[in-house]
Scaffold this active site. Structure first.
Site, mmCIF file in Angstrom:
data_model
loop_
_atom_site.group_PDB
_atom_site.id
_atom_site.type_symbol
_atom_site.label_atom_id
_atom_site.label_comp_id
_atom_site.label_asym_id
_atom_site.label_seq_id
_atom_site.Cartn_x
_atom_site.Cartn_y
_atom_site.Cartn_z
ATOM 1 N N ASP A 49 1.743 -4.177 -8.716
ATOM 2 C CA ASP A 49 0.511 -4.941 -8.555
ATOM 3 C C ASP A 49 -0.342 -4.821 -9.812
ATOM 4 O OD1 ASP A 49 -1.501 -6.199 -6.412
ATOM 5 O OD2 ASP A 49 -2.617 -4.752 -7.628
ATOM 6 N N TYR A 54 -6.722 -6.217 -15.626
ATOM 7 C CA TYR A 54 -6.253 -4.859 -15.963
ATOM 8 C C TYR A 54 -5.775 -4.752 -17.413
ATOM 9 C CZ TYR A 54 -5.942 -4.358 -10.811
ATOM 10 O OH TYR A 54 -6.197 -4.355 -9.468
ATOM 11 N N LYS A 79 -3.278 -11.280 -10.638
ATOM 12 C CA LYS A 79 -4.480 -11.893 -10.050
ATOM 13 C C LYS A 79 -5.269 -12.642 -11.117
ATOM 14 C CE LYS A 79 -4.739 -7.597 -7.445
ATOM 15 N NZ LYS A 79 -4.391 -6.553 -8.414
ATOM 16 N N HIS A 112 -8.720 -12.833 -7.648
ATOM 17 C CA HIS A 112 -9.147 -11.429 -7.620
ATOM 18 C C HIS A 112 -10.390 -11.195 -6.737
ATOM 19 C CE1 HIS A 112 -8.516 -7.651 -10.265
ATOM 20 N NE2 HIS A 112 -8.939 -7.313 -9.073
HETATM 21 P P1 NAD Z 1 -5.791 4.771 -4.967
HETATM 22 O O1 NAD Z 1 -6.418 4.848 -3.635
HETATM 23 O O2 NAD Z 1 -4.379 4.375 -5.076
HETATM 24 O O3 NAD Z 1 -6.062 6.161 -5.656
HETATM 25 C C1 NAD Z 1 -5.569 6.412 -6.912
HETATM 26 C C2 NAD Z 1 -6.010 7.791 -7.360
HETATM 27 O O4 NAD Z 1 -5.700 8.771 -6.387
HETATM 28 C C3 NAD Z 1 -5.217 8.178 -8.611
HETATM 29 O O5 NAD Z 1 -5.894 7.759 -9.753
HETATM 30 C C4 NAD Z 1 -5.112 9.665 -8.478
HETATM 31 O O6 NAD Z 1 -6.215 10.250 -9.090
HETATM 32 C C5 NAD Z 1 -5.173 9.917 -7.007
HETATM 33 N N1 NAD Z 1 -3.826 10.187 -6.434
HETATM 34 C C6 NAD Z 1 -2.787 9.331 -6.275
HETATM 35 N N2 NAD Z 1 -1.760 9.929 -5.671
HETATM 36 C C7 NAD Z 1 -2.139 11.201 -5.453
HETATM 37 C C8 NAD Z 1 -1.504 12.334 -4.845
HETATM 38 N N3 NAD Z 1 -0.270 12.253 -4.357
HETATM 39 N N4 NAD Z 1 -2.199 13.490 -4.790
HETATM 40 C C9 NAD Z 1 -3.439 13.566 -5.265
HETATM 41 N N5 NAD Z 1 -4.090 12.555 -5.846
HETATM 42 C C10 NAD Z 1 -3.455 11.373 -5.930
HETATM 43 O O7 NAD Z 1 -6.750 3.816 -5.817
HETATM 44 P P2 NAD Z 1 -6.667 2.627 -6.849
HETATM 45 O O8 NAD Z 1 -5.935 2.959 -8.058
HETATM 46 O O9 NAD Z 1 -8.058 2.153 -6.991
HETATM 47 O O10 NAD Z 1 -5.888 1.499 -6.021
HETATM 48 C C11 NAD Z 1 -4.497 1.311 -6.065
HETATM 49 C C12 NAD Z 1 -4.168 -0.058 -6.603
HETATM 50 O O11 NAD Z 1 -4.858 -1.076 -5.876
HETATM 51 C C13 NAD Z 1 -4.623 -0.290 -8.053
HETATM 52 O O12 NAD Z 1 -3.771 0.296 -8.995
HETATM 53 C C14 NAD Z 1 -4.604 -1.795 -8.108
HETATM 54 O O13 NAD Z 1 -3.284 -2.272 -8.294
HETATM 55 C C15 NAD Z 1 -5.128 -2.190 -6.731
HETATM 56 N N6 NAD Z 1 -6.587 -2.468 -6.706
HETATM 57 C C16 NAD Z 1 -6.978 -3.743 -6.446
HETATM 58 C C17 NAD Z 1 -8.334 -4.070 -6.424
HETATM 59 C C18 NAD Z 1 -8.753 -5.471 -6.131
HETATM 60 O O14 NAD Z 1 -9.937 -5.795 -6.310
HETATM 61 N N7 NAD Z 1 -7.876 -6.324 -5.691
HETATM 62 C C19 NAD Z 1 -9.298 -3.084 -6.673
HETATM 63 C C20 NAD Z 1 -8.862 -1.780 -6.931
HETATM 64 C C21 NAD Z 1 -7.516 -1.489 -6.923
#
Ligand code: NAD
Length: 278
Positions: A49, A54, A79, A112
């Site tokens: 994704d 990004y 997106k 987005h």
């Molecule tokens: P997430 O909830 O996936 O959290 C990511 C964070 O959690 C990491 O940076 C890390 O610090 C921690 N983490 C991950 N695995 C872990 C583990 N096993 N143990 C401990 N800590 C851990 O948050 P995110 O990155 O904001 O969201 C995931 C994806 O969603 C993004 O990469 C993106 O592709 C998408 N996203 C989309 C939008 C949108 O507006 N459409 C907004 C934000 C994110």
């Protein structure tokens, strides 16, 4: 039934999307990206994704292109960025996204964030891209029920997905019920609450009972709810950990306990506040 990272969900136009994908937000450092994405591929992730916003489409495209997997084994989502919304700019920037991602066709293209001024213009361009088979499926992100209602009642094509923030502190049940009823898939971004939920003491107890981590329990909870999830990490051991959620199951009781943690708490923007600015 949640069985493996290869499980798919069939979207309302018949396209299959892996239920458990990998998010690449903020993965822009080349060395770290190679490590993270190759680890993700190694542990079984096939869906990625990204987004124009990004600024890592060229990097993701390069790494996936160099992998031993063929194009039809991968599922790539991008997106349209808020600043690229509009009819012509959607068409021209998606053409660039295709080049950057080194593909002839995207698996999924999303808007987005909902835009007040260009709400239909962007969608019309996406319908054209879909009809021309440059994208296999089109959907939206950060749409509330009223955005979806406006879009569905005034468009030819219904979105296949709404990608929204969701995790145990923000379940979005009303929205989930609405999309379920309308045959639109619910995809959870920040499924781990960007780390916020990872210290939760109640999920910790459940995790200890299963000899799993809190992150694994949260991912499993999403999967059992039928959510599509896209957790992100750049740490190889965590990437492996987040994929290793198929050797245990949460009981109905545990699912309910986690559901009860909902406090309607966002880590990101409220779509209605950003909506009126564009
Ligand atoms: P997430 O909830 O996936 O959290 C990511 C964070 O959690 C990491 O940076 C890390 O610090 C921690 N983490 C991950 N695995 C872990 C583990 N096993 N143990 C401990 N800590 C851990 O948050 P995110 O990155 O904001 O969201 C995931 C994806 O969603 C993004 O990469 C993106 O592709 C998408 N996203 C989309 C939008 C949108 O507006 N459409 C907004 C934000 C994110």
């Amino acid at each position: 039934m949640v069985k493996s990272i290869k499980d798919v969900i069939t979207l309302n136009n018949g396209v299959e999307i892996p239920q458990h994908g990998f998010g690449v937000y903020l993965i822009t450092d080349e060395e770290k990206a190679y490590k993270a994405i190759n680890k993700a591929l190694e542990v079984g992730y096939r869906a990625f994704d990204t987004a124009q916003f990004y600024e890592n489409e060229p990097l993701l495209g390069k790494i996936l292109n160099e992998s031993s997997l063929s194009r039809d084994e991968l599922f790539i989502t991008t997106k349209v960025a808020n600043y690229n919304q509009g009819y012509d700019s959607t068409l021209s920037t998606v053409e660039q996204s295709l080049k950057d991602l080194r593909v002839d066709q995207l698996d999924l293209l999303l808007i987005h964030w909902p835009s007040k001024k260009r709400f239909f213009e962007t969608w019309r361009a996406m319908e054209k891209l879909y009809n021309e088979k440059l994208v296999k499926a089109i959907g939206v992100s950060n749409y509330e029920i009223h955005h979806l209602e406006e879009l569905i009642s005034n468009s030819d094509i219904k979105p296949v997905i709404d990608q929204v923030e969701s995790h145990p502190y923000l379940i979005q049940q009303e929205l989930k019920d609405y999309v379920d009823k309308n045959n639109i898939a619910f995809q959870a971004w920040s499924p781990l609450g960007r780390g916020a939920v990872l210290k939760d003491p109640i999920i910790k107890i459940i995790a200890e009972q299963h000899n799993k981590s809190i992150a694994q329990v949260i991912i499993r909870w999403h999967l059992q709810k039928g959510n599509i999830v896209i957790p992100k990490s750049i740490t190889p051991s965590r990437i492996e950990e987040n994929a290793d959620v198929y050797d245990f199951a949460l009981t109905e009781e545990e699912m309910k306990i986690i559901d009860a943690l909902n406090r309607a708490e966002r880590t990101g923007d409220d779509p209605d506040s950003i909506y009126f600015q564009m």
